[in-house]
Motif scaffolding. Structure first.
Motif, short mmCIF file in Angstrom:
data_model
loop_
_atom_site.label_atom_id
_atom_site.label_comp_id
_atom_site.label_asym_id
_atom_site.label_seq_id
_atom_site.Cartn_x
_atom_site.Cartn_y
_atom_site.Cartn_z
N LYS A 145 0.84 -1.21 0.00
CA LYS A 145 0.00 0.00 0.00
C LYS A 145 0.87 1.25 0.00
O LYS A 145 1.98 1.24 0.50
N GLN A 146 0.29 2.31 -0.55
CA GLN A 146 0.98 3.60 -0.54
C GLN A 146 0.59 4.35 0.72
O GLN A 146 -0.59 4.67 0.89
N LEU A 147 1.55 4.64 1.58
CA LEU A 147 1.20 5.42 2.77
C LEU A 147 0.77 6.80 2.32
O LEU A 147 1.32 7.36 1.38
N GLY B 100 -7.96 8.21 13.20
CA GLY B 100 -9.39 7.98 13.09
C GLY B 100 -9.64 6.50 12.89
O GLY B 100 -8.70 5.72 12.67
N GLY C 137 -10.34 3.21 11.06
CA GLY C 137 -10.09 2.75 9.70
C GLY C 137 -9.07 3.59 8.96
O GLY C 137 -9.07 3.64 7.72
N GLY D 290 -5.82 3.20 9.16
CA GLY D 290 -4.58 2.47 8.92
C GLY D 290 -3.56 2.63 10.03
O GLY D 290 -2.37 2.81 9.76
N LYS D 291 -4.02 2.54 11.27
CA LYS D 291 -3.09 2.64 12.41
C LYS D 291 -2.07 1.51 12.35
O LYS D 291 -0.87 1.73 12.50
N GLN E 152 -12.28 5.93 20.30
CA GLN E 152 -12.59 4.50 20.44
C GLN E 152 -12.11 3.92 21.77
O GLN E 152 -11.82 2.74 21.86
N GLY F 34 -11.15 -3.03 16.06
CA GLY F 34 -10.07 -3.38 15.14
C GLY F 34 -10.53 -4.22 13.96
O GLY F 34 -9.77 -4.43 13.03
N ARG G 257 -17.36 0.05 11.89
CA ARG G 257 -16.78 -1.24 11.44
C ARG G 257 -17.07 -1.52 9.97
O ARG G 257 -16.49 -2.41 9.38
N1 LIG Z 1 -2.43 4.20 2.92
C1 LIG Z 1 -3.39 3.31 2.68
N2 LIG Z 1 -3.77 3.02 1.46
C2 LIG Z 1 -4.73 2.13 1.21
N3 LIG Z 1 -5.39 1.46 2.16
C3 LIG Z 1 -5.04 1.68 3.42
C4 LIG Z 1 -4.03 2.62 3.76
N4 LIG Z 1 -3.92 2.64 5.11
C5 LIG Z 1 -4.83 1.78 5.57
N5 LIG Z 1 -5.50 1.19 4.58
C6 LIG Z 1 -6.58 0.20 4.72
O1 LIG Z 1 -7.59 0.76 5.53
C7 LIG Z 1 -8.24 -0.25 6.29
C8 LIG Z 1 -8.23 0.15 7.74
O2 LIG Z 1 -6.94 -0.04 8.27
P1 LIG Z 1 -6.72 -0.54 9.76
O3 LIG Z 1 -7.59 -1.69 10.06
O4 LIG Z 1 -5.26 -0.65 9.98
O5 LIG Z 1 -7.27 0.74 10.48
P2 LIG Z 1 -7.32 1.11 11.97
O6 LIG Z 1 -6.92 2.52 12.00
O7 LIG Z 1 -6.56 0.14 12.78
O8 LIG Z 1 -8.88 1.01 12.22
P3 LIG Z 1 -9.76 0.89 13.55
O9 LIG Z 1 -9.14 1.74 14.58
O10 LIG Z 1 -11.09 1.38 13.17
O11 LIG Z 1 -9.80 -0.53 13.91
C9 LIG Z 1 -7.51 -1.54 6.01
O12 LIG Z 1 -8.25 -2.26 5.06
C10 LIG Z 1 -6.17 -1.06 5.47
O13 LIG Z 1 -5.60 -1.99 4.60
#
Ligand SMILES: Nc1ncnc2c1ncn2[C@@H]1O[C@H](COP(=O)(O)OP(=O)(O)OP(=O)(O)O)[C@@H](O)[C@H]1O
Length: 889
Positions: free
Chosen positions: A125-127, A147, A149, A151-152, A568, A717, A770
């Motif tokens: 994935k591209q950060l 936030g 979702g 991507g933490k 959360q 999560g 979710r």
């Molecule tokens: N830079 C990015 N580009 C594309 N997809 C991404 C990127 N960062 C995160 N994602 C995608 O976004 C979705 C959410 O990521 P993740 O589950 O890590 O979020 P989270 O912040 O831990 O969410 P939560 O706190 O709600 O559980 C995943 O499907 C992940 O692959």
């Protein structure tokens, strides 16, 4: 003469110049000066050679190292002409803070540019820009606020990868922590796939390993149910051997569990009624005297015993009962033919008691002006009746609640009337009530567990807790003080017993383990090689875990990276304290705050709703979540059900999701594990089957869809294509669960959570976020406060056909709605409020529901069709008190 004078002057000037030159020469050749000048060069070398993010600790080290040089050259502007470097040094040194800020900004930017391709492929994935900034920024303490979702996990993985591959960190020097085994396993699986040798661990494993390494005795970890079993056991059996605890418990449940609030605390009467809904309004008298129920059954045609209408009435009724003062509730006033039922009648003293919903200025501001006027007139009328018939009327008022003195006032008034208090035997009451109502007081069990977990997490033992309470006592109002005192009388013996049991069995619980590990680190000061400590899900941090990390940092000087989402934070019951997140500065001092706000899971339409919803609590950190995802349709759907059609509605929703999204997985979420039971019929041909072992829901006709049922807490999560949330019910154990936000907990939290249902609001936020597509909210007849709020705040997003939007609200209490009822005497239909009996507003004309026009003059009646001399017109239902009319063409 003049010539001689000139010569002297020239000689003096020449002498002065020579003297100055000699002086300058020694000045610039002075060793001390030259040493300091050299140090300036070394200072610049240090500054020039910076090639990493500079923490404030590093910056302060530089400052300290060069402070003698700075002292030496301070204000020495006379050196500037000869030595430009002194000027530059003075300028730079005294502005080093800003210089480093600028340097760090440039550093982050240049790394972003330099490592573009690198960050374009983290796990494929591209950060995004904020994620990249968060990865590169490397202050001594960092708080990455994310936030849902956003991507933490990806950001954390990116950081670990970056540290190892770009910053040459040794994997052993990175301590990566998360809270649950599930999140740790997920992190480790992904780390392995990325070929990184760092391994995440839980706080518990860290604690346990620390004890194993630094202690000769390794205690066993107690079963996680030890505490809950003990609380159950205590409340059902042992309490009978502890008179003080028993007495306190009964008085607490009867008069203090629910906190009466002034009506003005709410925007409308309805809001107060909605908030109180779910509270068991059956009085203690009714619960303990079975005979009373029989009488009531005959007289009032009710099998439900004596139920009152508000928290205040319940408090008063139970107070009277506990003190052996006989009363009758809503007994008809015998001196008049018109129906008048004062709230209470004290049978042995011929005294009436009314609780009026007014403030100290005799105002009922929570009503519309017209309704307020009627209410105050009605009060006056009641007083006059008592005067006319020479009967004694005692009054209590809503504003007593604000000052929390309702019971004090009541006690004084009764004593002034020579009413005799004969406190009943609480043991007998408890036994009688518990015999009839097996659930009596059980709601408190979870509160006690949370209380004990939080106090252990804060290392507050019996003694410290009592001191803390005494300290707080000075600021609390009398009601809350009394309430806390009672609570501690039965909670502290349980805490003590719990600790005794653990000690006897040589066991420790999770909190002890973390605390013990912290003590060991403090005492033994082991050498740690950690350079980075990364904490995932930081919003769940407890006081004890935080202290362990703080101690390890003191020994290692590691940088701290906390990644989390304060929106959360949902584990207060296990000891987490959100102020460790929201007051980060207070606990770690200077730090860098970063945001990751791009959301990859939810659509923008859903985020608009959920972000507004969660930020209603102003203590949540403001964020601006964004998504590039467009919603296919309404992101939130409401599905209504009742007891009879629950299964059918559930199956129908699954069908609709399948029609829209095919066989994509569905996540069904409950506030409590038992919420699913409502949908499963206890017969062999039930269309829904639940397999607890693997969380699987099997729905007849849809076996090919992966449907899982879990609680919202467990869903943290996780994400799914579609989500269904159950139990959007306004009940004590609904959503919000109204038992979780007790003020007893704020005694232990570092920061009071003043916002009503703050923890439950975050939990609901977790549930809503979710989904990758839609959330369906399953709503029973008693609609949850949260669901009502979503409708109220987002009316545009819901279909106009939606039942909830079409409701005609009651103009008196505002949030109740008008429903058709039948008069049992004459069988005529009329409109009554859904909040009856707490709101007894009625309208005779049921056509109001077909064409609802609220009177814009009095705002408390509806415009209905009338026949006049000159034809039809619309008139207000409050005529003749309100003369508003509308001509019809
Ligand atoms: N830079 C990015 N580009 C594309 N997809 C991404 C990127 N960062 C995160 N994602 C995608 O976004 C979705 C959410 O990521 P993740 O589950 O890590 O979020 P989270 O912040 O831990 O969410 P939560 O706190 O709600 O559980 C995943 O499907 C992940 O692959």
């Amino acid at each position: 003469m003049t010539f001689i004078i000139c010569i002297i002057i020239i000689a003096l000037v020449a002498f002065y110049i020579i003297f100055r030159q000699a002086q300058e020469k020694t000045k610039y050749q002075d060793n001390h000066y030259l040493e300091n000048l050299n140090k300036i060069t070394s200072y610049f070398d240090t500054i020039q050679s910076l090639n990493d993010y500079v923490t404030w600790v590093h910056r302060d080290q530089i400052k300290l190292e060069y402070s003698p040089v700075a002292k030496f050259f301070k204000n020495k502007t006379n050196f500037y002409k000869k030595e430009e470097s002194v000027r530059i040094f003075n300028k730079n040194y005294y502005d080093l803070d800003n210089y480093i800020i600028q340097y760090n900004q440039n550093y982050v930017q240049s790394q972003i540019e330099k490592l573009k391709d690198y960050f374009d492929d983290i796990e494929g994935k591209q950060l995004d820009h904020q994620q990249r900034t968060a990865v590169i920024t490397d202050e001594y303490s960092n708080l990455i606020i994310a936030g849902a979702g956003s991507g933490k996990t990806l950001t954390i993985l990116g950081k670990v990868k970056y540290l190892i591959e770009q910053k040459n960190s040794n994997p052993k020097d990175i301590l990566l922590l998360s809270f649950t085994k599930k999140t740790v396993d997920e992190l480790n699986e992904r780390l392995i796939n990325m070929g990184l040798s760092v391994r995440a661990t839980t706080f518990h494993k860290l604690g346990y390993d620390t004890i194993k390494e630094h202690s000769t005795t390794i205690p066993a970890l107690t079963n996680e149910n030890t505490l809950s079993n003990l609380v159950k056991e205590f409340l059902s059996k042992e309490i009978f051997n502890n008179e003080e605890a028993l007495e306190a418990f009964v008085v607490y449940v009867a008069c203090y569990m629910n906190i009466p609030e002034e009506n003005d605390e709410y925007d409308s009467l309805g809001e107060k009624l909605d908030t109180e809904k779910g509270i068991d309004f059956e009085t203690l008298r009714s619960k303990s005297e079975t005979d009373l129920n029989k009488v009531h059954k005959a007289a009032l045609d009710t099998i439900q015993g004596e139920k009152v209408k508000s928290v205040e009435e319940l408090t008063i009724a139970n107070f009277l009962y506990l003190n052996g003062i006989n009363y009758e509730y809503e007994k008809a006033y015998p001196h008049e033919t018109t129906m008048y039922r004062p709230d209470f009648y004290l049978t042995d003293y011929d005294i009436y008691l009314e609780h009026f919903g007014v403030d100290e200025n005799n105002r009922a501001k929570w009503l519309t002006p017209k309704n307020e006027e009627d209410y105050v007139n009605e009060m006056e009328l009641k007083r006059e009746r008592h005067k006319a018939h020479n009967t004694k009327l005692l009054e209590t008022y809503s504003y007593y609640n604000r000052d929390k003195i309702l019971l004090d006032k009541l006690r004084n008034m009764l004593e002034n009337e020579n009413v005799i208090f004969k406190p009943r035997d609480t043991k007998q009451i408890f036994q009688a009530v518990a015999h009839k109502d097996k659930k009596f007081g059980k709601e408190i069990a979870n509160l006690i567990i949370t209380f004990i977990n939080l106090s252990k997490s804060r290392q507050l033992n019996f003694h410290k807790l009592t001191t803390l309470f005494l300290d707080k006592k000075k600021t609390e109002n009398p009601f809350k003080q009394e309430r806390q005192e009672l609570f501690l009388k039965f909670a502290l013996p349980i805490l003590k017993k719990y600790n005794d049991i653990l000690q006897d069995k040589s066991e420790i619980d999770f909190n002890d383990m973390i605390n013990r590990a912290t003590d060991l680190v403090r005492e033994q000061k082991p050498k740690y090689s950690y350079k980075h400590i990364i904490i995932d899900e930081y919003q769940d941090i407890s006081y004890s875990r935080f202290n362990l990390i703080k101690q390890i940092r003191e020994e290692s000087g590691a940088r701290l990276i906390c990644v989390g989402d304060d929106w959360q934070s949902i584990y207060r019951f296990a000891g987490s304290d959100i102020s460790l997140f929201s007051n980060f500065e207070k606990y770690v001092g200077k730090h860098e705050q970063l945001f990751i706000e791009q959301t990859y899971r939810n659509s923008q339409a859903l985020i608009d709703i959920t972000a507004k919803y969660i930020q209603k609590n102003s203590k949540q950190i403001p964020k601006n979540p964004k998504s590039k995802k467009e919603a296919q349709s309404n992101p939130l759907l409401f599905a209504y059900y009742n007891q009879d059609n629950a299964e059918a509605v559930f199956v129908d929703e699954i069908k609709k999701i399948k029609e829209k999204n095919g066989n994509k997985p569905i996540l069904v979420l409950g506030r409590h594990a038992f919420d699913i039971n409502e949908f499963i019929q206890l017969k062999p041909n039930s269309k829904i089957k639940y397999y607890e072992r693997n969380d699987k829901l099997e729905v007849q006709g849809f076996e090919d869809i992966d449907i899982k049922y879990i609680t919202v807490h467990k869903s943290k999560g996780l994400e799914a294509d579609n989500v269904i949330v159950l139990n959007l019910k306004n009940h004590l154990l609904g959503f919000p669960n109204k038992m979780t936000d007790d003020p007893m907990l704020s005694l232990l939290l570092s920061d009071d959570e003043e916002f009503r249902f703050a923890e439950e609001r975050r939990l609901f936020y977790v549930a809503l976020t979710r989904t990758k597509n839609q959330v369906v909210l399953l709503i029973p007849t008693e609609v949850s406060l949260f669901a009502e709020e979503l409708v109220k705040d987002n009316d545009l997003i819901f279909d106009v056909n939606n039942e909830i939007v079409r409701k005609t609200n009651c103009p008196y209490c505002i949030t109740g709605h008008l429903v058709i009822r039948k008069n049992p005497a004459n069988h005529n239909q009329f409109l009554g409020c859904s909040h009856y009996p707490s709101c007894n507003q009625t309208f005779n004309d049921i056509k109001i529901l077909d064409n609802t026009i609220l009177c814009d003059s009095c705002k408390s009646g509806f415009m209905t069709l009338r026949n006049g001399m000159y034809g039809n017109f619309l008139g207000c239902t409050n005529y003749p008190k309100c003369n508003k009319t509308i001509k019809l063409q």
